[in-house]
Design a protein around this motif. Structure first.
Motif, PDB file in Angstrom:
ATOM      1  N   MET A  65       0.819  -1.202   0.000  1.00  0.00           N
ATOM      2  CA  MET A  65       0.000   0.000   0.000  1.00  0.00           C
ATOM      3  C   MET A  65       0.862   1.266   0.000  1.00  0.00           C
ATOM      4  O   MET A  65       0.482   2.280  -0.563  1.00  0.00           O
ATOM      5  N   GLN A  66       2.032   1.176   0.637  1.00  0.00           N
ATOM      6  CA  GLN A  66       2.925   2.328   0.661  1.00  0.00           C
ATOM      7  C   GLN A  66       3.396   2.681  -0.741  1.00  0.00           C
ATOM      8  O   GLN A  66       3.552   3.854  -1.079  1.00  0.00           O
ATOM      9  N   ARG A  67       3.582   1.649  -1.578  1.00  0.00           N
ATOM     10  CA  ARG A  67       4.018   1.912  -2.961  1.00  0.00           C
ATOM     11  C   ARG A  67       2.941   2.669  -3.733  1.00  0.00           C
ATOM     12  O   ARG A  67       3.242   3.601  -4.480  1.00  0.00           O
ATOM     13  N   VAL A  68       1.700   2.257  -3.541  1.00  0.00           N
ATOM     14  CA  VAL A  68       0.598   2.950  -4.216  1.00  0.00           C
ATOM     15  C   VAL A  68       0.506   4.392  -3.724  1.00  0.00           C
ATOM     16  O   VAL A  68       0.379   5.326  -4.522  1.00  0.00           O
ATOM     17  N   ALA A  69       0.578   4.588  -2.406  1.00  0.00           N
ATOM     18  CA  ALA A  69       0.516   5.932  -1.845  1.00  0.00           C
ATOM     19  C   ALA A  69       1.648   6.795  -2.380  1.00  0.00           C
ATOM     20  O   ALA A  69       1.456   7.982  -2.699  1.00  0.00           O
ATOM     21  N   SER A  70       2.830   6.220  -2.514  1.00  0.00           N
ATOM     22  CA  SER A  70       3.980   6.961  -3.028  1.00  0.00           C
ATOM     23  C   SER A  70       3.761   7.370  -4.486  1.00  0.00           C
ATOM     24  O   SER A  70       4.120   8.478  -4.893  1.00  0.00           O
ATOM     25  N   LEU A  71       3.177   6.478  -5.271  1.00  0.00           N
ATOM     26  CA  LEU A  71       2.892   6.801  -6.676  1.00  0.00           C
ATOM     27  C   LEU A  71       1.905   7.963  -6.787  1.00  0.00           C
ATOM     28  O   LEU A  71       2.076   8.867  -7.610  1.00  0.00           O
ATOM     29  N   LEU A  72       0.871   7.928  -5.955  1.00  0.00           N
ATOM     30  CA  LEU A  72      -0.122   8.998  -5.977  1.00  0.00           C
ATOM     31  C   LEU A  72       0.525  10.338  -5.631  1.00  0.00           C
ATOM     32  O   LEU A  72       0.255  11.362  -6.281  1.00  0.00           O
ATOM     33  N   LEU A  73       1.365  10.336  -4.612  1.00  0.00           N
ATOM     34  CA  LEU A  73       2.016  11.578  -4.191  1.00  0.00           C
ATOM     35  C   LEU A  73       3.056  12.043  -5.205  1.00  0.00           C
ATOM     36  O   LEU A  73       3.126  13.233  -5.543  1.00  0.00           O
ATOM     37  N   GLN A  74       3.852  11.108  -5.693  1.00  0.00           N
ATOM     38  CA  GLN A  74       4.928  11.460  -6.615  1.00  0.00           C
ATOM     39  C   GLN A  74       4.411  12.072  -7.909  1.00  0.00           C
ATOM     40  O   GLN A  74       4.964  13.053  -8.418  1.00  0.00           O
ATOM     41  N   HIS A  75       3.318  11.505  -8.432  1.00  0.00           N
ATOM     42  CA  HIS A  75       2.803  11.961  -9.730  1.00  0.00           C
ATOM     43  C   HIS A  75       1.617  12.929  -9.581  1.00  0.00           C
ATOM     44  O   HIS A  75       1.039  13.352 -10.587  1.00  0.00           O
ATOM     45  N   ARG A  76       1.269  13.229  -8.336  1.00  0.00           N
ATOM     46  CA  ARG A  76       0.167  14.163  -8.067  1.00  0.00           C
ATOM     47  C   ARG A  76      -1.113  13.730  -8.776  1.00  0.00           C
ATOM     48  O   ARG A  76      -1.764  14.505  -9.480  1.00  0.00           O
ATOM     49  N   ILE A  77      -1.465  12.478  -8.587  1.00  0.00           N
ATOM     50  CA  ILE A  77      -2.680  11.929  -9.169  1.00  0.00           C
ATOM     51  C   ILE A  77      -3.541  11.364  -8.047  1.00  0.00           C
ATOM     52  O   ILE A  77      -3.079  11.193  -6.921  1.00  0.00           O
ATOM     53  N   SER A  78      -4.790  11.095  -8.354  1.00  0.00           N
ATOM     54  CA  SER A  78      -5.718  10.628  -7.316  1.00  0.00           C
ATOM     55  C   SER A  78      -6.056   9.147  -7.452  1.00  0.00           C
ATOM     56  O   SER A  78      -6.784   8.613  -6.618  1.00  0.00           O
ATOM     57  N   SER A  99      -9.007  -1.319   5.457  1.00  0.00           N
ATOM     58  CA  SER A  99      -8.028  -0.727   6.367  1.00  0.00           C
ATOM     59  C   SER A  99      -6.842  -1.633   6.673  1.00  0.00           C
ATOM     60  O   SER A  99      -5.776  -1.159   7.070  1.00  0.00           O
ATOM     61  N   HIS A 100      -6.995  -2.971   6.486  1.00  0.00           N
ATOM     62  CA  HIS A 100      -5.937  -3.897   6.900  1.00  0.00           C
ATOM     63  C   HIS A 100      -5.305  -4.700   5.760  1.00  0.00           C
ATOM     64  O   HIS A 100      -4.272  -5.323   5.958  1.00  0.00           O
ATOM     65  N   ALA A 101      -5.906  -4.702   4.581  1.00  0.00           N
ATOM     66  CA  ALA A 101      -5.403  -5.545   3.490  1.00  0.00           C
ATOM     67  C   ALA A 101      -3.982  -5.155   3.107  1.00  0.00           C
ATOM     68  O   ALA A 101      -3.603  -3.976   3.145  1.00  0.00           O
ATOM     69  N   VAL A 102      -3.188  -6.142   2.716  1.00  0.00           N
ATOM     70  CA  VAL A 102      -1.815  -5.893   2.289  1.00  0.00           C
ATOM     71  C   VAL A 102      -1.651  -6.099   0.774  1.00  0.00           C
ATOM     72  O   VAL A 102      -0.593  -5.801   0.226  1.00  0.00           O
ATOM     73  N   LYS A 103      -2.696  -6.610   0.126  1.00  0.00           N
ATOM     74  CA  LYS A 103      -2.660  -6.806  -1.314  1.00  0.00           C
ATOM     75  C   LYS A 103      -3.598  -5.817  -1.990  1.00  0.00           C
ATOM     76  O   LYS A 103      -4.734  -5.619  -1.557  1.00  0.00           O
ATOM     77  N   ILE A 104      -3.115  -5.232  -3.068  1.00  0.00           N
ATOM     78  CA  ILE A 104      -3.923  -4.266  -3.825  1.00  0.00           C
ATOM     79  C   ILE A 104      -5.206  -4.929  -4.330  1.00  0.00           C
ATOM     80  O   ILE A 104      -6.270  -4.297  -4.363  1.00  0.00           O
ATOM     81  N   ALA A 105      -5.115  -6.203  -4.700  1.00  0.00           N
ATOM     82  CA  ALA A 105      -6.274  -6.907  -5.237  1.00  0.00           C
ATOM     83  C   ALA A 105      -7.441  -6.931  -4.257  1.00  0.00           C
ATOM     84  O   ALA A 105      -8.596  -7.067  -4.664  1.00  0.00           O
ATOM     85  N   ASP A 106      -7.147  -6.803  -2.954  1.00  0.00           N
ATOM     86  CA  ASP A 106      -8.205  -6.883  -1.954  1.00  0.00           C
ATOM     87  C   ASP A 106      -8.968  -5.579  -1.766  1.00  0.00           C
ATOM     88  O   ASP A 106     -10.071  -5.587  -1.213  1.00  0.00           O
ATOM     89  N   ILE A 107      -8.396  -4.470  -2.200  1.00  0.00           N
ATOM     90  CA  ILE A 107      -9.087  -3.196  -1.970  1.00  0.00           C
ATOM     91  C   ILE A 107      -9.393  -2.425  -3.252  1.00  0.00           C
ATOM     92  O   ILE A 107     -10.118  -1.444  -3.221  1.00  0.00           O
ATOM     93  N   MET A 108      -8.858  -2.865  -4.374  1.00  0.00           N
ATOM     94  CA  MET A 108      -9.112  -2.135  -5.616  1.00  0.00           C
ATOM     95  C   MET A 108     -10.558  -2.318  -6.064  1.00  0.00           C
ATOM     96  O   MET A 108     -11.227  -3.298  -5.709  1.00  0.00           O
ATOM     97  N   THR A 109     -11.028  -1.388  -6.862  1.00  0.00           N
ATOM     98  CA  THR A 109     -12.344  -1.498  -7.493  1.00  0.00           C
ATOM     99  C   THR A 109     -12.205  -2.359  -8.744  1.00  0.00           C
ATOM    100  O   THR A 109     -11.404  -2.050  -9.629  1.00  0.00           O
ATOM    101  N   ARG A 110     -12.968  -3.438  -8.779  1.00  0.00           N
ATOM    102  CA  ARG A 110     -12.852  -4.370  -9.903  1.00  0.00           C
ATOM    103  C   ARG A 110     -13.803  -4.034 -11.049  1.00  0.00           C
ATOM    104  O   ARG A 110     -13.459  -4.217 -12.216  1.00  0.00           O
TER     105      ARG A 110
END
Length: 208
Positions: free
Chosen positions: A1-14, A66-77
Protein backbone atom coordinates in the motif's frame (compact mmCIF):
# COMPACT_ATOMS: atom_id res chain seq x y z
CA UNK A 1 0.00 0.00 0.00
CA UNK A 2 2.92 2.33 0.66
CA UNK A 3 4.02 1.91 -2.96
CA UNK A 4 0.60 2.95 -4.22
CA UNK A 5 0.52 5.93 -1.84
CA UNK A 6 3.98 6.96 -3.03
CA UNK A 7 2.89 6.80 -6.68
CA UNK A 8 -0.12 9.00 -5.98
CA UNK A 9 2.02 11.58 -4.19
CA UNK A 10 4.93 11.46 -6.62
CA UNK A 11 2.80 11.96 -9.73
CA UNK A 12 0.17 14.16 -8.07
CA UNK A 13 -2.68 11.93 -9.17
CA UNK A 14 -5.72 10.63 -7.32
CA UNK A 15 -5.81 7.06 -8.66
CA UNK A 16 -3.77 4.42 -10.46
CA UNK A 17 -4.98 1.60 -12.70
CA UNK A 18 -4.14 -2.01 -11.89
CA UNK A 19 -3.17 -4.11 -14.91
CA UNK A 20 -2.35 -7.74 -15.55
CA UNK A 21 0.96 -8.97 -16.93
CA UNK A 22 -0.60 -8.83 -20.39
CA UNK A 23 -1.60 -5.19 -19.96
CA UNK A 24 -5.29 -5.82 -19.39
CA UNK A 25 -7.14 -3.59 -16.96
CA UNK A 26 -8.16 -5.56 -13.88
CA UNK A 27 -9.07 -2.74 -11.49
CA UNK A 28 -8.35 0.72 -10.18
CA UNK A 29 -7.26 2.00 -6.78
CA UNK A 30 -7.83 5.58 -5.69
CA UNK A 31 -6.82 7.80 -2.81
CA UNK A 32 -10.23 7.23 -1.23
CA UNK A 33 -9.36 3.54 -0.93
CA UNK A 34 -6.41 4.51 1.27
CA UNK A 35 -8.20 7.02 3.48
CA UNK A 36 -8.98 4.63 6.35
CA UNK A 37 -5.76 2.69 6.88
CA UNK A 38 -4.47 1.17 10.09
CA UNK A 39 -0.94 2.45 9.33
CA UNK A 40 -2.17 6.03 9.62
CA UNK A 41 -4.54 5.34 12.50
CA UNK A 42 -7.47 6.45 10.36
CA UNK A 43 -9.48 3.22 10.25
CA UNK A 44 -13.20 3.84 10.64
CA UNK A 45 -14.44 3.61 14.26
CA UNK A 46 -17.79 2.00 15.02
CA UNK A 47 -19.91 2.88 18.03
CA UNK A 48 -22.41 0.29 19.22
CA UNK A 49 -25.36 2.04 17.57
CA UNK A 50 -23.47 2.43 14.30
CA UNK A 51 -22.65 -1.28 14.35
CA UNK A 52 -26.38 -1.98 14.47
CA UNK A 53 -27.02 0.32 11.52
CA UNK A 54 -24.30 -0.80 9.09
CA UNK A 55 -24.28 -4.53 9.79
CA UNK A 56 -21.53 -7.11 9.89
CA UNK A 57 -20.92 -7.23 6.13
CA UNK A 58 -20.14 -3.52 5.92
CA UNK A 59 -17.84 -3.64 8.94
CA UNK A 60 -16.02 -6.61 7.44
CA UNK A 61 -15.63 -4.73 4.16
CA UNK A 62 -14.20 -1.72 5.99
CA UNK A 63 -11.78 -4.02 7.84
CA UNK A 64 -10.52 -5.28 4.49
CA UNK A 65 -10.01 -1.71 3.28
CA UNK A 66 -8.03 -0.73 6.37
CA UNK A 67 -5.94 -3.90 6.90
CA UNK A 68 -5.40 -5.55 3.49
CA UNK A 69 -1.81 -5.89 2.29
CA UNK A 70 -2.66 -6.81 -1.31
CA UNK A 71 -3.92 -4.27 -3.83
CA UNK A 72 -6.27 -6.91 -5.24
CA UNK A 73 -8.21 -6.88 -1.95
CA UNK A 74 -9.09 -3.20 -1.97
CA UNK A 75 -9.11 -2.14 -5.62
CA UNK A 76 -12.34 -1.50 -7.49
CA UNK A 77 -12.85 -4.37 -9.90
CA UNK A 78 -15.96 -3.22 -11.75
CA UNK A 79 -14.40 -0.29 -13.56
CA UNK A 80 -16.39 1.97 -15.88
CA UNK A 81 -14.40 2.18 -19.12
CA UNK A 82 -14.67 3.68 -22.60
CA UNK A 83 -13.22 3.02 -26.03
CA UNK A 84 -10.66 5.41 -27.58
CA UNK A 85 -13.12 6.57 -30.25
CA UNK A 86 -15.73 7.67 -27.68
CA UNK A 87 -16.60 11.39 -28.00
CA UNK A 88 -15.90 13.63 -25.03
CA UNK A 89 -19.58 14.20 -24.28
CA UNK A 90 -19.99 10.46 -23.66
CA UNK A 91 -17.06 10.52 -21.24
CA UNK A 92 -18.65 13.44 -19.43
CA UNK A 93 -21.94 11.54 -19.17
CA UNK A 94 -20.17 8.50 -17.72
CA UNK A 95 -18.42 10.64 -15.10
CA UNK A 96 -21.69 12.24 -14.11
CA UNK A 97 -23.88 9.12 -14.24
CA UNK A 98 -21.55 6.98 -12.12
CA UNK A 99 -20.30 9.84 -9.92
CA UNK A 100 -16.66 9.00 -10.65
CA UNK A 101 -13.58 11.14 -11.30
CA UNK A 102 -11.92 9.21 -14.12
CA UNK A 103 -12.64 6.77 -16.98
CA UNK A 104 -9.95 4.35 -18.20
CA UNK A 105 -9.71 4.01 -21.97
CA UNK A 106 -9.31 0.43 -23.21
CA UNK A 107 -9.10 -1.26 -26.59
CA UNK A 108 -11.19 -4.17 -27.84
CA UNK A 109 -9.06 -6.67 -25.92
CA UNK A 110 -9.43 -4.73 -22.68
CA UNK A 111 -5.86 -3.43 -22.70
CA UNK A 112 -5.39 -0.10 -20.96
CA UNK A 113 -4.58 2.77 -23.33
CA UNK A 114 -5.00 5.75 -21.03
CA UNK A 115 -7.29 7.56 -18.60
CA UNK A 116 -9.57 10.56 -19.06
CA UNK A 117 -10.28 12.47 -15.86
CA UNK A 118 -12.52 15.36 -14.94
CA UNK A 119 -9.43 17.55 -14.97
CA UNK A 120 -8.76 16.53 -18.59
CA UNK A 121 -12.24 17.66 -19.61
CA UNK A 122 -11.72 21.00 -17.87
CA UNK A 123 -8.39 21.37 -19.70
CA UNK A 124 -10.17 20.73 -23.00
CA UNK A 125 -12.63 23.52 -22.23
CA UNK A 126 -9.89 25.91 -21.13
CA UNK A 127 -7.74 25.28 -24.22
CA UNK A 128 -10.59 25.40 -26.76
CA UNK A 129 -10.12 28.06 -29.40
CA UNK A 130 -12.82 30.75 -29.36
CA UNK A 131 -15.14 30.79 -32.34
CA UNK A 132 -14.61 33.57 -34.81
CA UNK A 133 -17.19 36.25 -34.17
CA UNK A 134 -18.22 36.96 -37.76
CA UNK A 135 -21.92 37.68 -38.06
CA UNK A 136 -23.60 35.60 -40.78
CA UNK A 137 -26.70 36.75 -42.62
CA UNK A 138 -29.79 37.35 -40.46
CA UNK A 139 -31.68 34.53 -42.15
CA UNK A 140 -28.80 32.14 -41.45
CA UNK A 141 -28.72 33.18 -37.79
CA UNK A 142 -32.44 32.62 -37.40
CA UNK A 143 -32.22 29.26 -39.18
CA UNK A 144 -29.38 28.11 -36.93
CA UNK A 145 -31.21 29.16 -33.79
CA UNK A 146 -34.51 27.54 -34.69
CA UNK A 147 -32.75 24.43 -35.92
CA UNK A 148 -30.91 24.07 -32.62
CA UNK A 149 -34.05 24.66 -30.58
CA UNK A 150 -36.14 22.20 -32.57
CA UNK A 151 -33.61 19.49 -31.73
CA UNK A 152 -34.26 20.00 -28.01
CA UNK A 153 -37.20 18.03 -26.57
CA UNK A 154 -37.92 20.67 -23.92
CA UNK A 155 -38.44 23.62 -26.30
CA UNK A 156 -41.95 24.83 -27.15
CA UNK A 157 -41.22 26.70 -30.36
CA UNK A 158 -44.88 27.66 -30.84
CA UNK A 159 -44.48 29.96 -27.85
CA UNK A 160 -41.34 31.59 -29.25
CA UNK A 161 -40.65 34.32 -31.79
CA UNK A 162 -37.07 35.08 -32.83
CA UNK A 163 -36.56 38.27 -34.81
CA UNK A 164 -33.09 38.87 -36.28
CA UNK A 165 -31.93 42.23 -37.63
CA UNK A 166 -28.33 43.22 -38.35
CA UNK A 167 -26.99 40.32 -36.31
CA UNK A 168 -29.15 41.14 -33.28
CA UNK A 169 -31.54 38.45 -32.04
CA UNK A 170 -34.67 39.61 -30.23
CA UNK A 171 -36.42 36.81 -28.37
CA UNK A 172 -40.14 37.27 -27.79
CA UNK A 173 -42.86 35.06 -26.38
CA UNK A 174 -42.77 33.02 -23.19
CA UNK A 175 -41.01 30.07 -21.61
CA UNK A 176 -42.68 27.80 -19.02
CA UNK A 177 -39.77 28.18 -16.58
CA UNK A 178 -36.73 30.29 -15.78
CA UNK A 179 -34.47 27.37 -16.75
CA UNK A 180 -36.01 27.10 -20.22
CA UNK A 181 -35.82 30.84 -20.71
CA UNK A 182 -32.12 30.81 -19.85
CA UNK A 183 -31.50 27.82 -22.12
CA UNK A 184 -33.15 29.54 -25.09
CA UNK A 185 -31.05 32.67 -24.53
CA UNK A 186 -27.87 30.60 -24.28
CA UNK A 187 -28.71 28.78 -27.52
CA UNK A 188 -28.90 32.17 -29.25
CA UNK A 189 -25.72 33.46 -27.61
CA UNK A 190 -23.82 30.37 -28.76
CA UNK A 191 -24.11 31.51 -32.39
CA UNK A 192 -20.84 33.35 -33.18
CA UNK A 193 -21.05 37.07 -33.85
CA UNK A 194 -24.56 37.78 -32.60
CA UNK A 195 -26.04 39.91 -29.84
CA UNK A 196 -29.16 38.81 -27.98
CA UNK A 197 -32.01 40.77 -26.43
CA UNK A 198 -34.13 38.58 -24.17
CA UNK A 199 -37.75 39.77 -23.97
CA UNK A 200 -39.13 36.37 -22.99
CA UNK A 201 -41.70 36.06 -20.24
CA UNK A 202 -41.96 33.12 -17.89
CA UNK A 203 -45.77 33.14 -18.00
CA UNK A 204 -48.02 33.53 -21.03
CA UNK A 205 -49.72 36.83 -21.73
CA UNK A 206 -53.41 36.47 -20.94
CA UNK A 207 -55.74 38.22 -23.35
CA UNK A 208 -59.25 38.93 -22.09
Amino acid sequence: MQRVASLLLQHRISAVPVVSNEGGLVGIISESDLMHRTEAGTERPYSWWLQLLVGDAQMASDYVKSHAVKIADIMTRKVVTARPEAPLHEIAMLLEKHDIKRVPIVDEAGHLLGIVSRANLIQAVASARPKLEISPADSVIRGKLLGELRRQPWVHTLNLAAIVQNGIVDLWGYAPSAAERAAIRIAAEAIPGVAVNDHLLETPIMVY
